[in-house]
Write a protein that holds these residues in place. Sequence first.
Motif, PDB file in Angstrom:
ATOM      1  N   LEU A  59       7.010 -29.381  21.801  1.00 43.96           N
ATOM      2  CA  LEU A  59       6.102 -30.216  22.454  1.00 43.96           C
ATOM      3  C   LEU A  59       5.008 -29.941  22.787  1.00 43.96           C
ATOM      4  N   ALA A  60       4.297 -28.409  22.254  1.00 45.22           N
ATOM      5  CA  ALA A  60       3.095 -28.097  22.539  1.00 45.22           C
ATOM      6  C   ALA A  60       1.664 -28.481  21.787  1.00 45.22           C
ATOM      7  N   THR A  61       2.120 -28.872  20.564  1.00 44.10           N
ATOM      8  CA  THR A  61       1.205 -29.755  19.721  1.00 44.10           C
ATOM      9  C   THR A  61       0.672 -31.170  20.262  1.00 44.10           C
ATOM     10  N   PRO A  62       1.676 -31.646  20.261  1.00 46.65           N
ATOM     11  CA  PRO A  62       2.147 -33.097  20.670  1.00 46.65           C
ATOM     12  C   PRO A  62       1.314 -33.432  22.173  1.00 46.65           C
ATOM     13  N   ALA A  63       1.866 -32.655  23.014  1.00 46.30           N
ATOM     14  CA  ALA A  63       1.089 -32.004  24.397  1.00 46.30           C
ATOM     15  C   ALA A  63      -0.532 -32.185  24.400  1.00 46.30           C
ATOM     16  N   ARG A  64      -0.692 -31.425  23.229  1.00 46.73           N
ATOM     17  CA  ARG A  64      -2.513 -31.183  23.355  1.00 46.73           C
ATOM     18  C   ARG A  64      -3.378 -32.199  23.194  1.00 46.73           C
ATOM     19  N   GLU A  65      -2.834 -32.785  22.045  1.00 49.28           N
ATOM     20  CA  GLU A  65      -3.442 -34.351  21.010  1.00 49.28           C
ATOM     21  C   GLU A  65      -3.162 -35.499  22.512  1.00 49.28           C
ATOM     22  N   ARG A  66      -2.187 -35.413  23.084  1.00 55.88           N
ATOM     23  CA  ARG A  66      -1.989 -36.576  24.462  1.00 55.88           C
ATOM     24  C   ARG A  66      -2.608 -36.105  25.212  1.00 55.88           C
ATOM     25  N   ASP A  67      -3.464 -34.944  26.166  1.00 51.95           N
ATOM     26  CA  ASP A  67      -3.636 -34.717  27.181  1.00 51.95           C
ATOM     27  C   ASP A  67      -2.701 -34.521  28.006  1.00 51.95           C
ATOM     28  N   VAL A  68      -1.800 -34.089  27.957  1.00 54.95           N
ATOM     29  CA  VAL A  68      -0.462 -33.421  28.415  1.00 54.95           C
ATOM     30  C   VAL A  68      -0.850 -32.387  28.575  1.00 54.95           C
ATOM     31  N   HIS A  69       0.141 -31.308  30.172  1.00 54.05           N
ATOM     32  CA  HIS A  69       0.499 -30.475  30.882  1.00 54.05           C
ATOM     33  C   HIS A  69       1.719 -29.973  30.825  1.00 54.05           C
ATOM     34  N   LEU A  70       2.057 -29.837  30.173  1.00 55.18           N
ATOM     35  CA  LEU A  70       3.642 -29.335  29.772  1.00 55.18           C
ATOM     36  C   LEU A  70       4.000 -28.456  30.831  1.00 55.18           C
ATOM     37  N   ILE A  71       4.712 -28.412  31.828  1.00 54.12           N
ATOM     38  CA  ILE A  71       5.456 -27.700  32.759  1.00 54.12           C
ATOM     39  C   ILE A  71       7.185 -26.841  32.300  1.00 54.12           C
ATOM     40  N   ALA A  72       7.176 -26.489  32.377  1.00 53.36           N
ATOM     41  CA  ALA A  72       8.556 -25.778  31.522  1.00 53.36           C
ATOM     42  C   ALA A  72       9.198 -24.801  32.234  1.00 53.36           C
ATOM     43  N   THR A 282      12.306 -33.185  17.748  1.00 59.91           N
ATOM     44  CA  THR A 282      11.281 -33.121  17.331  1.00 59.91           C
ATOM     45  C   THR A 282      10.060 -34.006  16.484  1.00 59.91           C
ATOM     46  N   THR A 283      11.041 -35.338  17.098  1.00 59.00           N
ATOM     47  CA  THR A 283      10.815 -36.687  15.735  1.00 59.00           C
ATOM     48  C   THR A 283       9.910 -37.720  17.187  1.00 59.00           C
ATOM     49  N   ALA A 284      10.556 -37.466  17.949  1.00 58.41           N
ATOM     50  CA  ALA A 284      10.540 -38.568  18.592  1.00 58.41           C
ATOM     51  C   ALA A 284      10.020 -37.715  20.180  1.00 58.41           C
ATOM     52  N   GLY A 285       9.972 -36.583  20.349  1.00 59.06           N
ATOM     53  CA  GLY A 285       9.115 -35.796  21.429  1.00 59.06           C
ATOM     54  C   GLY A 285       7.901 -36.297  21.452  1.00 59.06           C
ATOM     55  N   ASP A 286       6.832 -37.001  20.717  1.00 57.29           N
ATOM     56  CA  ASP A 286       5.468 -37.295  20.968  1.00 57.29           C
ATOM     57  C   ASP A 286       5.596 -38.630  22.046  1.00 57.29           C
ATOM     58  N   ASP A 287       6.470 -39.337  20.925  1.00 52.85           N
ATOM     59  CA  ASP A 287       6.854 -40.805  21.154  1.00 52.85           C
ATOM     60  C   ASP A 287       7.176 -40.588  23.015  1.00 52.85           C
ATOM     61  N   ALA A 288       7.966 -39.952  23.479  1.00 52.61           N
ATOM     62  CA  ALA A 288       8.475 -39.664  24.771  1.00 52.61           C
ATOM     63  C   ALA A 288       7.621 -39.169  25.712  1.00 52.61           C
ATOM     64  N   LEU A 289       6.228 -38.489  24.803  1.00 50.12           N
ATOM     65  CA  LEU A 289       4.789 -38.385  26.377  1.00 50.12           C
ATOM     66  C   LEU A 289       4.323 -39.350  25.683  1.00 50.12           C
ATOM     67  N   ALA A 290       4.585 -40.238  24.306  1.00 47.98           N
ATOM     68  CA  ALA A 290       3.531 -41.587  24.779  1.00 47.98           C
ATOM     69  C   ALA A 290       3.586 -42.600  26.340  1.00 47.98           C
ATOM     70  N   ALA A 291       5.279 -42.586  25.995  1.00 51.81           N
ATOM     71  CA  ALA A 291       5.837 -43.769  26.721  1.00 51.81           C
ATOM     72  C   ALA A 291       5.397 -43.524  28.508  1.00 51.81           C
TER      73      ALA A 291
END
Length: 298
Positions: A59-72, A282-291
């Motif tokens: 999810l690193a790329t969609p997180a960067r594109e959505r301005d999300v700081h993903l903490i794992a 892999t396919t819904a991760g970006d949607d999860a960040l958006a939600a």
Amino acid sequence: MPSVPPIPATDWLPDDSETETLALPDGRRLAYATYGDTDGYPVLFCHGTPGSHVAARLLATPARERDVHLIAPDRPGIGNSKDASVTLEDWPDDATHLLSHLDVDEAGAIGFSGGGPFALACHRLPEIRRIALLGGSGPPSIGSTGRVQQFVGALARHAPWALGRLFRLQRWFALRRDPSYAVGFVAEETPETDALAADEVARIVRADMLTSMTRGPSGIIREQRLLSQPWPFALEDVSVPVTVFQGQNDANVAPSTGKALAQRLPDASLERVDSDHLGTLTTAGDDALAAIQRRTRV
């Protein structure tokens, strides 16, 4: 499928330079990695079981594109995190120490697979405003797992020594076989994408499996046992909004599980995903960040 940061062909197991560590009040070491935009909206990523922080690379790329700081973070006994008898009830305390360490006072949470219960357990933290589940496991009362997972849960409860041998054998094979070997544990379909992207996903999945057992399988065995027992909180007590993404071809977590979770959680919606277990991530991760962003920024 979104693009993913590449892992070099010879780098099957990320070294400790990818993670940082936090000393918890009881002296334990908690390892974690961050991805995406370090100045973005914080989202706590709860990896699967087995699994590690490495899965968040997907999810690193969609997180960067959505301005999300993903903490794992790696939960106890996983990766470079010191092992301890941490339960579902205890995990939010570790999570809040990590969020405080990173100066986070508001965040979302994502739980993938066996990380779903750990993400939901964080509902009691004032920092967590929204949760998304990606193929998240449910409590035993709703029959959340396939036959393989039921078998693993039974071994964790009654013959942990045998499960330990099984996990060590799987790791031995993963170190010596093509990355597709590891993918076979979390996917039933061939990704409809270009070969390069599929290869990078497979490398990350393999690295995730290997990292999860860097210091042995004890942490995974404990979590498998926890997830096969009644949870210490009721779904009806989860007070934050939850979006449930459920693969309709998921053989690890039954589609009926996502439906049941969405029905029993007080403020939840169900998003059906036309994919298998790994494909849900892999396919819904970006949607999860958006939600998470939609509900936290209103």
